[in-house]
Design a protein around this motif. Structure first.
Motif, PDB file in Angstrom:
ATOM      1  N   LEU A 196      14.959  47.020  56.427  1.00 51.11           N
ATOM      2  CA  LEU A 196      16.207  47.218  57.173  1.00 51.11           C
ATOM      3  C   LEU A 196      17.188  46.067  56.933  1.00 51.11           C
ATOM      4  CD1 LEU A 196      14.767  48.535  60.558  1.00 51.11           C
ATOM      5  CD2 LEU A 196      15.951  49.866  58.795  1.00 51.11           C
ATOM      6  N   ILE A 197      16.686  44.852  56.965  1.00 57.30           N
ATOM      7  CA  ILE A 197      17.548  43.695  56.693  1.00 57.30           C
ATOM      8  C   ILE A 197      18.027  43.731  55.244  1.00 57.30           C
ATOM      9  CG2 ILE A 197      17.571  41.173  56.456  1.00 57.30           C
ATOM     10  CD1 ILE A 197      17.819  42.021  59.326  1.00 57.30           C
ATOM     11  N   TRP A 198      17.152  44.139  54.342  1.00 56.98           N
ATOM     12  CA  TRP A 198      17.549  44.239  52.928  1.00 56.98           C
ATOM     13  C   TRP A 198      18.675  45.245  52.759  1.00 56.98           C
ATOM     14  CZ3 TRP A 198      17.292  41.495  48.759  1.00 56.98           C
ATOM     15  CH2 TRP A 198      17.516  42.083  47.505  1.00 56.98           C
ATOM     16  N   ARG A 199      18.604  46.363  53.477  1.00 54.14           N
ATOM     17  CA  ARG A 199      19.617  47.403  53.329  1.00 54.14           C
ATOM     18  C   ARG A 199      21.013  46.868  53.662  1.00 54.14           C
ATOM     19  NH1 ARG A 199      18.908  53.065  56.406  1.00 54.14           N
ATOM     20  NH2 ARG A 199      19.435  51.803  58.237  1.00 54.14           N
ATOM     21  N   ASP A 200      21.100  46.017  54.682  1.00 49.88           N
ATOM     22  CA  ASP A 200      22.419  45.532  55.124  1.00 49.88           C
ATOM     23  C   ASP A 200      22.795  44.160  54.564  1.00 49.88           C
ATOM     24  OD1 ASP A 200      22.585  47.864  56.495  1.00 49.88           O
ATOM     25  OD2 ASP A 200      22.571  46.980  58.501  1.00 49.88           O
ATOM     26  N   TYR A 201      21.802  43.341  54.242  1.00 51.75           N
ATOM     27  CA  TYR A 201      22.088  41.972  53.801  1.00 51.75           C
ATOM     28  C   TYR A 201      21.631  41.690  52.370  1.00 51.75           C
ATOM     29  CZ  TYR A 201      23.180  40.816  58.657  1.00 51.75           C
ATOM     30  OH  TYR A 201      23.759  40.769  59.910  1.00 51.75           O
ATOM     31  N   GLY A 202      20.963  42.660  51.757  1.00 47.57           N
ATOM     32  CA  GLY A 202      20.406  42.418  50.429  1.00 47.57           C
ATOM     33  C   GLY A 202      21.450  42.101  49.373  1.00 47.57           C
ATOM     34  N   ARG A 203      22.553  42.824  49.391  1.00 49.44           N
ATOM     35  CA  ARG A 203      23.578  42.596  48.358  1.00 49.44           C
ATOM     36  C   ARG A 203      24.205  41.208  48.505  1.00 49.44           C
ATOM     37  NH1 ARG A 203      23.395  47.994  49.247  1.00 49.44           N
ATOM     38  NH2 ARG A 203      23.463  49.348  47.400  1.00 49.44           N
ATOM     39  N   ALA A 204      24.402  40.756  49.726  1.00 47.03           N
ATOM     40  CA  ALA A 204      24.925  39.409  49.936  1.00 47.03           C
ATOM     41  C   ALA A 204      23.916  38.365  49.468  1.00 47.03           C
ATOM     42  CB  ALA A 204      25.268  39.191  51.408  1.00 47.03           C
ATOM     43  N   ALA A 205      22.628  38.634  49.707  1.00 49.70           N
ATOM     44  CA  ALA A 205      21.586  37.718  49.230  1.00 49.70           C
ATOM     45  C   ALA A 205      21.615  37.615  47.710  1.00 49.70           C
ATOM     46  CB  ALA A 205      20.220  38.192  49.714  1.00 49.70           C
ATOM     47  N   ILE A 206      21.738  38.764  47.045  1.00 48.48           N
ATOM     48  CA  ILE A 206      21.780  38.780  45.584  1.00 48.48           C
ATOM     49  C   ILE A 206      22.996  38.008  45.076  1.00 48.48           C
ATOM     50  CG2 ILE A 206      22.057  40.265  43.547  1.00 48.48           C
ATOM     51  CD1 ILE A 206      20.612  42.468  45.285  1.00 48.48           C
ATOM     52  N   ALA A 207      24.140  38.211  45.713  1.00 49.70           N
ATOM     53  CA  ALA A 207      25.370  37.551  45.279  1.00 49.70           C
ATOM     54  C   ALA A 207      25.255  36.031  45.349  1.00 49.70           C
ATOM     55  CB  ALA A 207      26.544  38.029  46.128  1.00 49.70           C
ATOM     56  N   HIS A 208      24.517  35.518  46.334  1.00 50.61           N
ATOM     57  CA  HIS A 208      24.318  34.077  46.417  1.00 50.61           C
ATOM     58  C   HIS A 208      23.267  33.592  45.431  1.00 50.61           C
ATOM     59  CE1 HIS A 208      26.355  34.132  50.493  1.00 50.61           C
ATOM     60  NE2 HIS A 208      26.900  33.086  49.905  1.00 50.61           N
ATOM     61  N   LEU A 209      22.229  34.386  45.205  1.00 48.45           N
ATOM     62  CA  LEU A 209      21.154  33.975  44.303  1.00 48.45           C
ATOM     63  C   LEU A 209      21.547  34.098  42.840  1.00 48.45           C
ATOM     64  CD1 LEU A 209      18.149  35.584  46.201  1.00 48.45           C
ATOM     65  CD2 LEU A 209      18.606  33.130  45.961  1.00 48.45           C
ATOM     66  N   GLN A 210      22.430  35.049  42.519  1.00 47.77           N
ATOM     67  CA  GLN A 210      22.915  35.241  41.144  1.00 47.77           C
ATOM     68  C   GLN A 210      24.426  35.387  41.206  1.00 47.77           C
ATOM     69  OE1 GLN A 210      21.325  35.011  38.320  1.00 47.77           O
ATOM     70  NE2 GLN A 210      19.254  34.848  39.116  1.00 47.77           N
ATOM     71  N   ASN A 211      25.124  34.255  41.256  1.00 46.32           N
ATOM     72  CA  ASN A 211      26.563  34.320  41.520  1.00 46.32           C
ATOM     73  C   ASN A 211      27.396  34.774  40.332  1.00 46.32           C
ATOM     74  OD1 ASN A 211      26.571  32.029  39.920  1.00 46.32           O
ATOM     75  ND2 ASN A 211      26.852  30.615  41.639  1.00 46.32           N
ATOM     76  N   THR A 212      26.770  35.042  39.194  1.00 42.43           N
ATOM     77  CA  THR A 212      27.517  35.605  38.069  1.00 42.43           C
ATOM     78  C   THR A 212      27.327  37.116  37.946  1.00 42.43           C
ATOM     79  OG1 THR A 212      25.706  35.189  36.503  1.00 42.43           O
ATOM     80  CG2 THR A 212      27.353  33.446  36.785  1.00 42.43           C
TER      81      THR A 212
END
Length: 295
Positions: free
Chosen positions: A82-98
């Motif tokens: 559930l957290i991944w569904r709403d926050y996963g894309r933001a997590a990815i953007a910080h972990l792989q900022n390119t």
């Protein structure tokens, strides 16, 4: 600073991983309260794995209710999914900022269908528990009954550190797969013959061929050091078979013997199982692929 809360006491992989996702999504700007007290949950902006409520608009992410949130295929979510569904894309953007928005979507979907789904299934008892599963390993950070002096919160955050690293490495691998998918898509678009895909670098292509639904593709050409290889595409994802194996007469031959049979002067080898062959030049590899297509 995002204020988050979850339950105290023994922890599972889902509440550990949910917090790792929030940490990545906020670039570390999150504080966590572990408590069984409703007053502590009420002060938080995001409450996960506890509280008896699933309401994303209110930041509530529990999944233990009778009317629990389900994936489109009917599988139950855990707090991690559930957290991944709403926050996963933001997590990815910080972990792989390119990563581009399209690549972020690919990464999100790959982890959702793999790592996150497995954590969800294990937490909901829909997958056989075994000691080597990631969820089971992560939960070994819970103090045992023999560790009377163990600090439960410290143990939880030690487990979160493991989840942090697993999340970062999983995103890194999925990012590489997204880059490869973009390259394969570009090569397929430029292909003179849709049955032959020519790549300019030695990147993994198998998943991309199926993710992109390149149903006409029979062979993939790519560099291998100073040489070039021709790989036969399998009929389905994960198969060791080939849609169209390389010509039978080539199997197991090398160098001059292979060149004499196929007519490509710089041919170097053909595996006896006929799933891959090679040549010293791109032109030679393309000639071999062309011959294999028409064989």
């Amino acid at each position: 600073m995002l204020l988050a809360a979850t339950h105290s006491g023994s922890f599972h992989a889902d509440d550990v991983f949910a917090f790792a996702i929030l940490k990545a999504a906020t670039d570390g700007a999150v504080s966590l309260t572990r408590s069984r007290e409703a007053m502590d949950w009420d002060r938080a902006q995001v409450v996960f794995d506890v509280g008896g409520v699933y309401d994303p608009d209110q930041g509530r992410y529990d999944h233990h209710m009778r009317d629990k949130p389900l994936r489109p295929n009917g599988e139950a979510f855990s707090s991690a999914g559930l957290i991944w569904r709403d926050y996963g894309r933001a997590a990815i953007a910080h972990l792989q900022n390119t990563a581009t928005p399209g690549q972020i979507d690919i990464i999100w979907a790959k982890l959702d269908a793999g790592l996150l789904r497995d954590i969800d299934l294990m937490d909901n008892g829909a997958m056989d528990r075994h000691p080597g599963h990631f969820s089971a390993l992560l939960e070994t950070w819970n103090p045992t009954f023999a560790e009377n002096s163990a600090d439960e919160n410290a143990s939880y955050h030690q487990a979160v550190m493991v989840a942090d690293n697993v999340l970062a490495r999983s995103v890194a691998h999925a990012f590489a797969a997204a880059i490869a998918q973009d390259a394969v898509a570009d090569a397929a678009e430029r292909a003179a013959d849709p049955r032959i895909i020519v790549l300019d670098s030695r990147l993994p292509w198998e998943e991309a061929v199926f993710d992109l639904n390149l149903t006409q593709a029979l062979y993939v050409i790519r560099p291998a050091g100073k040489d070039w290889t021709v790989s036969a595409v399998p009929p389905e994802r994960g198969s060791f078979a080939q849609k169209k194996p390389l010509p039978d007469a080539w199997g197991g031959l090398r160098e001059a013997a292979l060149a004499a049979v196929c007519g490509v002067s710089d041919a170097t080898f053909c595996h006896s199982a006929r799933f891959v062959c090679g040549a010293k030049t791109r032109e030679g590899a393309m000639a071999m692929a062309g011959l294999a297509v028409e064989a």
